[in-house]
Write a protein that holds these residues in place. Structure first.
Motif, PDB file in Angstrom:
ATOM      1  N   ASP A   7       0.876  -1.179   0.000  1.00  0.00           N
ATOM      2  CA  ASP A   7       0.000   0.000   0.000  1.00  0.00           C
ATOM      3  C   ASP A   7       0.912   1.227   0.000  1.00  0.00           C
ATOM      4  N   LEU A   9       0.624   4.303  -1.101  1.00  0.00           N
ATOM      5  CA  LEU A   9       0.063   5.576  -0.622  1.00  0.00           C
ATOM      6  C   LEU A   9      -0.080   5.546   0.905  1.00  0.00           C
ATOM      7  N   GLU A  68      -5.837   9.424  -6.203  1.00  0.00           N
ATOM      8  CA  GLU A  68      -6.467   8.103  -6.406  1.00  0.00           C
ATOM      9  C   GLU A  68      -5.939   7.456  -7.692  1.00  0.00           C
ATOM     10  N   ARG A  71      -2.334   6.375  -7.085  1.00  0.00           N
ATOM     11  CA  ARG A  71      -2.369   5.212  -6.168  1.00  0.00           C
ATOM     12  C   ARG A  71      -2.697   3.935  -6.950  1.00  0.00           C
ATOM     13  N   ASP A  72      -3.715   3.993  -7.791  1.00  0.00           N
ATOM     14  CA  ASP A  72      -4.167   2.784  -8.495  1.00  0.00           C
ATOM     15  C   ASP A  72      -3.164   2.342  -9.556  1.00  0.00           C
ATOM     16  N   GLN A  75      -0.187   0.791  -7.688  1.00  0.00           N
ATOM     17  CA  GLN A  75      -0.500  -0.530  -7.131  1.00  0.00           C
ATOM     18  C   GLN A  75      -0.604  -1.574  -8.250  1.00  0.00           C
ATOM     19  N   ILE A  92       4.349  11.454  -4.919  1.00  0.00           N
ATOM     20  CA  ILE A  92       3.222  11.931  -4.107  1.00  0.00           C
ATOM     21  C   ILE A  92       3.835  13.047  -3.277  1.00  0.00           C
TER      22      ILE A  92
END
Ligand SMILES: O=C(O)CCC(=O)N[C@@H](CCC(=O)O)C(=O)O
Ligand SMILES: [Zn+2]
Length: 343
Positions: A7, A9, A68, A71-72, A75, A92
Motif C-alpha cells: 500500500d 500511498l 487516487e 495510487r491505483d 499498485q 506523491i
C-alpha cells in the motif's frame, strides 16, 4: 518492507514528511522498483527506452482525484497488472497535506520550486520537501541511460472552483521555444482540450521541470477538488487511461493533430495580492473561464481597482485568501491555435 509495496500511498502517508531509507524490489516481469523516499517511486523496466516520465500528484493535498489515479496505477504496477515500458518516477509530493485534507500545511508547495524554497528567512517542512523533490527529479533525469532522451512531467491537480472548461492544462513559459503538437494531442487524449500559455516564468513544479530539464511539462487540471471517495472516476477515465498507455505502450494512442480541437488561451494578467484588504469583485461561485469585458473591475487590492484589460478576458484560479505577494487571479484570452508556433 511489505507495507511499502502493499500500500504505497498508505505507507507514504505514515511517513508524511519523508523517510530516510530506501527499498528495492524486482518484479517477476523484470521491472525494478526503488523507493527513494516516502511518495517517491522509481520504476525501471527491464529493457529501457528513450523516454523518462514523471507523474506527480498531491502537490496540493486536498486534490484527491489525481492521488487516487496515481495510487491505483502504482499498485497495478506493483501487482503486475500495469505494464511499464519506460523509466518512470511517481511522486506523491505533499503527503502531510493529504493527511490534513488541505491544499497545504504551512505554505503552498506549488510556489516553492526553482529554488523558491530557499529564498528568504522562512524554514518549514514544505520548503524542505520541495527542495528534496527538486533533487529527486534532477537525479531521475540525470541518472537516465546515456543518449538523447525524451523527458515528460505531468503534474496532476484539480481546481477549487467549478470550471466552464472542465479540464485544462497550464503550459509553462517556454522562453520562446515552440509548443508541441504531440503534447497537445496527448492532453486531448486525457480529455484536456484547453491549454493556458504562461507568458513568464513561475515557481510551479511544472515550470521547474520544463525549464531546468527541457521536459515536456504541464500542470494538468483534471476536474474539481473533492474529498477521497467523492470523485466520479468515470470523469477521469480518459486521463487515467492515457497515463496508463503513456507508461505501458511504446507510444500512447493519439489522433492526428487538428487545430480546431484545441482551445488555447494566453495569459493576460497575473494579479498578485499586495494588501491585506484584497477582494475579488465577483462571488465565490463564479466559475473558472467566466469572461469579463475590458474595464470591468475584477478585484480591489488595498482600495485600488484591478480591471480587465481586454474584452472576453477569462478568470482562472481566483483566490482572495492567498498569502501576500502570491497570485490571487490569473486572466487569459483566447488565441487561435493556428497562431502558435508548433512543432
Ligand atoms: O483552483 C485553484 O484555484 C488552484 C488549482 C491549482 O492548484 N492550480 C495550480 C496551477 C499551477 C500553474 O499555474 O501551473 C496552482 O495554483 O498551483
Ligand atoms: Zn493544485
Amino acid at each position: 518492507m511489505e507495507t511499502v509495496f502493499n500500500d504505497f500511498l498508505g505507507w507514504t502517508r505514515e511517513h508524511q514528511w519523508g523517510y530516510n531509507g530506501r527499498f528495492d524490489k524486482t518484479l517477476d516481469n523484470g521491472t525494478e522498483l526503488t523507493v527513494w523516499d516516502s511518495g517517491v517511486l522509481l520504476v525501471e523496466p527491464k529493457s529501457s527506452s528513450d523516454k523518462d516520465i514523471v507523474i506527480s500528484c498531491a502537490v496540493h493535498g486536498n486534490e484527491t482525484a489525481p492521488i487516487e489515479i496515481c495510487r491505483d496505477i502504482i499498485q497495478d504496477i506493483i501487482e503486475q497488472r500495469q505494464p511499464v515500458q519506460h523509466r518512470s518516477l511517481f511522486l506523491i509530493a505533499n503527503p502531510a497535506s493529504i493527511n490534513v485534507g488541505r491544499r497545504f500545511v504551512e505554505e503552498n508547495m506549488n510556489r516553492l520550486f526553482s529554488g523558491a524554497h530557499s529564498r528568504g528567512e522562512v524554514i518549514n517542512p514544505e520548503r524542505e520537501r520541495a527542495a528534496k523533490i527538486e533533487q529527486y527529479v534532477e537525479r531521475f533525469f540525470n541518472e537516465a541511460p546515456t543518449g538523447k532522451r525524451r523527458r515528460y512531467h505531468y503534474d496532476l491537480h484539480t481546481a477549487i472552483r467549478d470550471s466552464k472548461r472542465e479540464k485544462f492544462a497550464v503550459y509553462p513559459y517556454t522562453h520562446g521555444k515552440p509548443y508541441n503538437k504531440q503534447q497537445l494531442q496527448f492532453l486531448l487524449a486525457c480529455g484536456v482540450d484547453t491549454v493556458l500559455l504562461n507568458q513568464a516564468p513561475t515557481t510551479t513544479f511544472s515550470y521547474f521541470s520544463a525549464h531546468q530539464f527541457n521536459a515536456h511539462a504541464f500542470t494538468v487540471e483534471l476536474g474539481k477538488v473533492r474529498p477521497f471517495g467523492d470523485n466520479k472516476r468515470d470523469d477521469f477515465a480518459a486521463a487515467e487511461n492515457a497515463f496508463r498507455q503513456l507508461i505501458g505502450q511504446p507510444e500512447p494512442d493519439l489522433e492526428p493533430f487538428k487545430p480546431e480541437q484545441h482551445y488555447v488561451f494566453a495569459e493576460a494578467q497575473t494579479i498578485n495580492r499586495q494588501n491585506q484588504n484584497f477582494e475579488l469583485n465577483f462571488d465565490d461561485n463564479t466559475a473558472n473561464f467566466t469572461a469579463f469585458d475590458k474595464g470591468e473591475v475584477l478585484a480591489v487590492d488595498g482600495g485600488k481597482e484591478v480591471r480587465a484589460i481586454h474584452d472576453n478576458e477569462h478568470i482562472i484560479f481566483p483566490n482572495a485568501k492567498v498569502a501576500l505577494g502570491q497570485r490571487a487571479l490569473l486572466t487569459v484570452v483566447r488565441v487561435p491555435t493556428e497562431s502558435l508556433e508548433l512543432v
